[in-house]
Design a protein around this motif. Structure first.
Motif, PDB file in Angstrom:
ATOM      1  N   GLU A 296      17.168   6.178  12.743  1.00  0.00           N
ATOM      2  CA  GLU A 296      17.258   4.911  13.193  1.00  0.00           C
ATOM      3  C   GLU A 296      18.440   4.784  14.251  1.00  0.00           C
ATOM      4  OE1 GLU A 296      16.742   2.220  10.120  1.00  0.00           O
ATOM      5  OE2 GLU A 296      14.754   2.417   9.840  1.00  0.00           O
ATOM      6  N   THR A 297      19.347   5.083  13.874  1.00  0.00           N
ATOM      7  CA  THR A 297      20.636   4.890  14.702  1.00  0.00           C
ATOM      8  C   THR A 297      20.432   5.671  16.056  1.00  0.00           C
ATOM      9  OG1 THR A 297      22.230   4.584  13.000  1.00  0.00           O
ATOM     10  CG2 THR A 297      23.253   4.906  14.916  1.00  0.00           C
ATOM     11  N   GLU A 298      20.188   6.965  15.918  1.00  0.00           N
ATOM     12  CA  GLU A 298      20.087   7.887  17.013  1.00  0.00           C
ATOM     13  C   GLU A 298      18.738   7.195  17.765  1.00  0.00           C
ATOM     14  OE1 GLU A 298      18.687  12.447  18.013  1.00  0.00           O
ATOM     15  OE2 GLU A 298      19.630  11.966  16.029  1.00  0.00           O
ATOM     16  N   LEU A 299      17.592   6.689  17.357  1.00  0.00           N
ATOM     17  CA  LEU A 299      16.637   6.079  18.011  1.00  0.00           C
ATOM     18  C   LEU A 299      17.155   4.848  19.018  1.00  0.00           C
ATOM     19  CD1 LEU A 299      13.592   5.699  18.708  1.00  0.00           C
ATOM     20  CD2 LEU A 299      13.363   4.538  16.664  1.00  0.00           C
TER      21      LEU A 299
ATOM     22  N   GLU B 132      17.103   8.969   2.434  1.00  0.00           N
ATOM     23  CA  GLU B 132      17.481   7.519   3.150  1.00  0.00           C
ATOM     24  C   GLU B 132      18.737   7.699   4.141  1.00  0.00           C
ATOM     25  OE1 GLU B 132      16.858   3.539   3.549  1.00  0.00           O
ATOM     26  OE2 GLU B 132      15.625   5.013   2.475  1.00  0.00           O
ATOM     27  N   GLN B 133      19.571   8.456   3.810  1.00  0.00           N
ATOM     28  CA  GLN B 133      20.764   8.629   4.638  1.00  0.00           C
ATOM     29  C   GLN B 133      20.487   9.374   6.009  1.00  0.00           C
ATOM     30  OE1 GLN B 133      23.711   7.215   4.655  1.00  0.00           O
ATOM     31  NE2 GLN B 133      23.223   6.296   2.735  1.00  0.00           N
ATOM     32  N   ARG B 134      19.576  10.189   5.752  1.00  0.00           N
ATOM     33  CA  ARG B 134      18.851  10.929   7.150  1.00  0.00           C
ATOM     34  C   ARG B 134      17.924   9.962   7.936  1.00  0.00           C
ATOM     35  NH1 ARG B 134      16.189  16.358   4.876  1.00  0.00           N
ATOM     36  NH2 ARG B 134      15.179  16.279   7.108  1.00  0.00           N
ATOM     37  N   ARG B 135      17.125   9.150   7.446  1.00  0.00           N
ATOM     38  CA  ARG B 135      16.570   8.008   7.960  1.00  0.00           C
ATOM     39  C   ARG B 135      17.128   7.212   8.711  1.00  0.00           C
ATOM     40  NH1 ARG B 135      14.548   3.213   7.598  1.00  0.00           N
ATOM     41  NH2 ARG B 135      15.674   2.685   5.601  1.00  0.00           N
TER      42      ARG B 135
ATOM     43  N   TYR C  21       7.998   6.128  17.041  1.00  0.00           N
ATOM     44  CA  TYR C  21       8.941   6.484  16.182  1.00  0.00           C
ATOM     45  C   TYR C  21       9.561   5.517  15.199  1.00  0.00           C
ATOM     46  CZ  TYR C  21       9.038  10.332  19.500  1.00  0.00           C
ATOM     47  OH  TYR C  21       8.600  11.468  20.422  1.00  0.00           O
ATOM     48  N   ASP C  22       9.398   4.329  15.740  1.00  0.00           N
ATOM     49  CA  ASP C  22       9.810   3.153  14.789  1.00  0.00           C
ATOM     50  C   ASP C  22       8.944   3.069  13.840  1.00  0.00           C
ATOM     51  OD1 ASP C  22      12.015   2.366  16.376  1.00  0.00           O
ATOM     52  OD2 ASP C  22      10.835   1.261  17.640  1.00  0.00           O
ATOM     53  N   ALA C  23       7.652   2.913  14.149  1.00  0.00           N
ATOM     54  CA  ALA C  23       6.725   2.940  13.002  1.00  0.00           C
ATOM     55  C   ALA C  23       6.835   4.055  11.935  1.00  0.00           C
ATOM     56  CB  ALA C  23       5.400   2.922  13.414  1.00  0.00           C
ATOM     57  N   ALA C  24       6.895   5.081  12.145  1.00  0.00           N
ATOM     58  CA  ALA C  24       7.073   6.201  11.391  1.00  0.00           C
ATOM     59  C   ALA C  24       8.453   6.080  10.168  1.00  0.00           C
ATOM     60  CB  ALA C  24       7.426   7.492  12.228  1.00  0.00           C
ATOM     61  N   LEU C  25       9.504   5.768  11.012  1.00  0.00           N
ATOM     62  CA  LEU C  25      10.643   5.289  10.258  1.00  0.00           C
ATOM     63  C   LEU C  25      10.417   4.184   9.342  1.00  0.00           C
ATOM     64  CD1 LEU C  25      13.349   6.008  12.901  1.00  0.00           C
ATOM     65  CD2 LEU C  25      13.018   7.314  10.848  1.00  0.00           C
TER      66      LEU C  25
END
Length: 168
Positions: free
Chosen positions: A102-105, A95-98, A62-66
């Motif tokens: 990231e925070t949730e991840l 961008e806010q959703r992204r 998921y990090d790579a996709a973000l």
């Protein structure tokens, strides 16, 4: 009320299966044994799937996709002179959703790390604690699935935005 009926029904079915396994006719015993074997197989399959997803998650899937989405957004911003205000507003929202994802991840990763800490050797774990640990594991998997769905939706929305930008 429906939940209670389902619980009672589930307990009743389990009770019948156990009774048939030990005290039933040979056909009932064979059927119960087959059902228990299938249940073991199901639990094993679910365990393998969870293990596989955890490995992918730990590998940074998921990090790579973000990160790729962040790069795409920066590219669009660099060409902002060619983009209208509606697209910029939509880009800000994506961008806010992204950033939220990231925070949730990061929260999920922290929870995974704290759950991975084994209890001290020789420590006895009561059944209620085991049940709580199991519930937390299930909750983590649900959170990961929801994160994956949100990420896929964000990717889809980003593709739509890029297509709109390309048309203008």
């Amino acid at each position: 009320m429906i939940r209670s009926l389902l619980k009672i029904g589930f307990i009743l079915v389990i009770g019948i299966l156990i009774y048939n396994y030990f005290k039933g006719t040979p056909e009932e015993q064979a059927t119960s044994e087959k059902i228990f074997g299938q249940a073991r197989s199901l639990v094993g399959s679910v365990g393998q799937m969870i293990s596989s997803e955890k490995q992918k998650f730990d590998a940074g899937k998921y990090d790579a996709a973000l990160d790729k989405l962040g790069g795409a957004y920066r590219t669009i911003r660099n060409q902002a002179g060619k983009v209208d205000d509606k697209l910029m507003t939509r880009l800000d929202e994506l961008e806010q959703r992204r950033l939220k994802l990231e925070t949730e991840l990061s929260e999920i990763n922290k929870a995974d790390q704290s759950a991975a800490t084994p209890p001290p050797k020789g420590a006895k774990i009561d059944p209620k604690t085991k049940q709580t640990i199991g519930a937390k594991v299930v909750d983590q998997e649900i959170r990961k699935q929801q994160l994956q769905q949100k990420l896929q939706q964000l990717i889809d929305d980003s593709d739509k935005l890029m297509q709109q930008g390309a048309q203008k």
